[in-house]
Write a protein that holds these residues in place. Structure first.
Motif, short mmCIF file in Angstrom:
data_model
loop_
_atom_site.label_atom_id
_atom_site.label_comp_id
_atom_site.label_asym_id
_atom_site.label_seq_id
_atom_site.Cartn_x
_atom_site.Cartn_y
_atom_site.Cartn_z
N TYR A 138 0.83 -1.21 0.00
CA TYR A 138 0.00 0.00 0.00
C TYR A 138 0.86 1.26 0.00
O TYR A 138 1.38 1.66 1.04
N GLN A 169 -1.56 -1.50 -4.13
CA GLN A 169 -2.92 -1.01 -4.21
C GLN A 169 -2.93 0.13 -5.23
O GLN A 169 -1.89 0.74 -5.50
N CYS A 213 -9.85 1.70 0.79
CA CYS A 213 -8.44 1.31 0.86
C CYS A 213 -7.52 2.46 1.20
O CYS A 213 -6.31 2.29 1.31
#
Length: 285
Positions: A138, A169, A213
């Motif tokens: 991420y 991501q 997210c």
């Protein structure tokens, strides 16, 4: 600009009658000579049978990676899926902790008899077979991470457990990815980090996914989709243009691989790839 490597993510159809259409999408993407096509795996293995069936079928068209998660399953259950993948000729997996069964944003709780976290899952998978393993990362930090260092520490654990690469991501600003890539290198992470590029032309859906997210949506992105709710073709064009801009900027900074979240549509992925110099049937070239 040299042709980059590409990979694509699909998700299994909700209904059995959607399998044929999805295999058609996979065939279109296979013509782009991807490093692999991955197939997602529902929370708690909710799409297990469809995922296994679709993954095995796609393996006949292109290299394929099956997703596997820790959520809601014992080690024995997860191991059984991994063995089914291997028996079906699937040599690649995407190993993820997974989101809580109570939904994204709810506190994650490891299964009492399961693999607690992704690094545990990777170590277990490597005991079963010599899988090529991709993991998630991420650039704007995982929602459960306490900060960038926590995020990088977790990625390092997964790499040390045997992961071959990380797939990020999605994000909207190339600098976000580049800073993360450099921070990972400084932290001693020496495996490839592949940027994940989202091809979601439904802006309301895109906003929702970004909130869940933790991906920041810049004003230039929201402005580009403004007023296009009823113009699907225009939204497609915006999605292709924005994605191409991100990829081109990253390629100019030495990024040589991209992973596309396709939303089970091949047309947008094909167009972005064409913009990057990747044409269909390049395998035959």
């Amino acid at each position: 600009m040299n042709q980059p490597d590409v990979s694509f993510e699909l998700f299994p159809p909700k209904r059995p009658d959607g399998v044929e259409a999805l295999l058609g999408v996979a065939k279109d993407l296979a013509a782009l000579d991807p490093a692999f096509i991955s197939v997602t795996y529902g929370a708690g293995g909710s799409s297990r049978e469809r995922t296994l069936g679709v993954t095995a079928a796609i393996a006949k068209e292109a290299p394929v990676a099956g997703h596997i998660t820790c959520v809601g399953a014992s080690c024995a259950d997860v191991d059984a899926v991994l063995k089914e993948y291997w028996a079906a000729g699937v040599r690649r997996i995407v190993a993820l902790r997974g989101d809580s069964l109570d939904g994204i944003g709810a506190r994650y709780k490891p299964h009492a008899q399961g693999y607690a976290y992704a690094n545990d899952l990777i170590a277990g998978a490597k005991k079963i077979a010599d899988f090529d393993v991709s993991v998630g990362c991420y650039p704007e930090t995982h929602p459960d991470a306490r900060g960038l260092q926590d995020e990088l520490d977790n990625l390092k654990r997964k790499i040390d457990a045997g992961a071959d690469r990380a797939i990020s991501q999605f994000f909207f600003e190339p600098e976000v990815f580049l800073r993360y890539r450099d921070a990972a290198a400084d932290a001693g992470i020496d495996k490839p980090i592949v940027p994940g590029i989202m091809l979601q032309p439904n802006f309301k859906g895109l906003q929702k996914m970004a909130r869940l997210c933790g991906a920041f949506v810049p004003l230039k992105v929201s402005s580009a989709y403004d007023g296009l709710d009823d113009d699907a073709k225009a939204r497609d064009r915006v999605t292709v243009d924005l994605s191409t801009q991100i990829c081109t900027r990253l390629a100019n900074e030495g990024v040589d691989a991209f992973h596309f979240y396709t939303m089970n549509k091949s047309a947008l992925a094909t167009e972005v790839c064409r913009n990057l110099g990747i044409s269909k049937d390049r395998r035959a070239a």
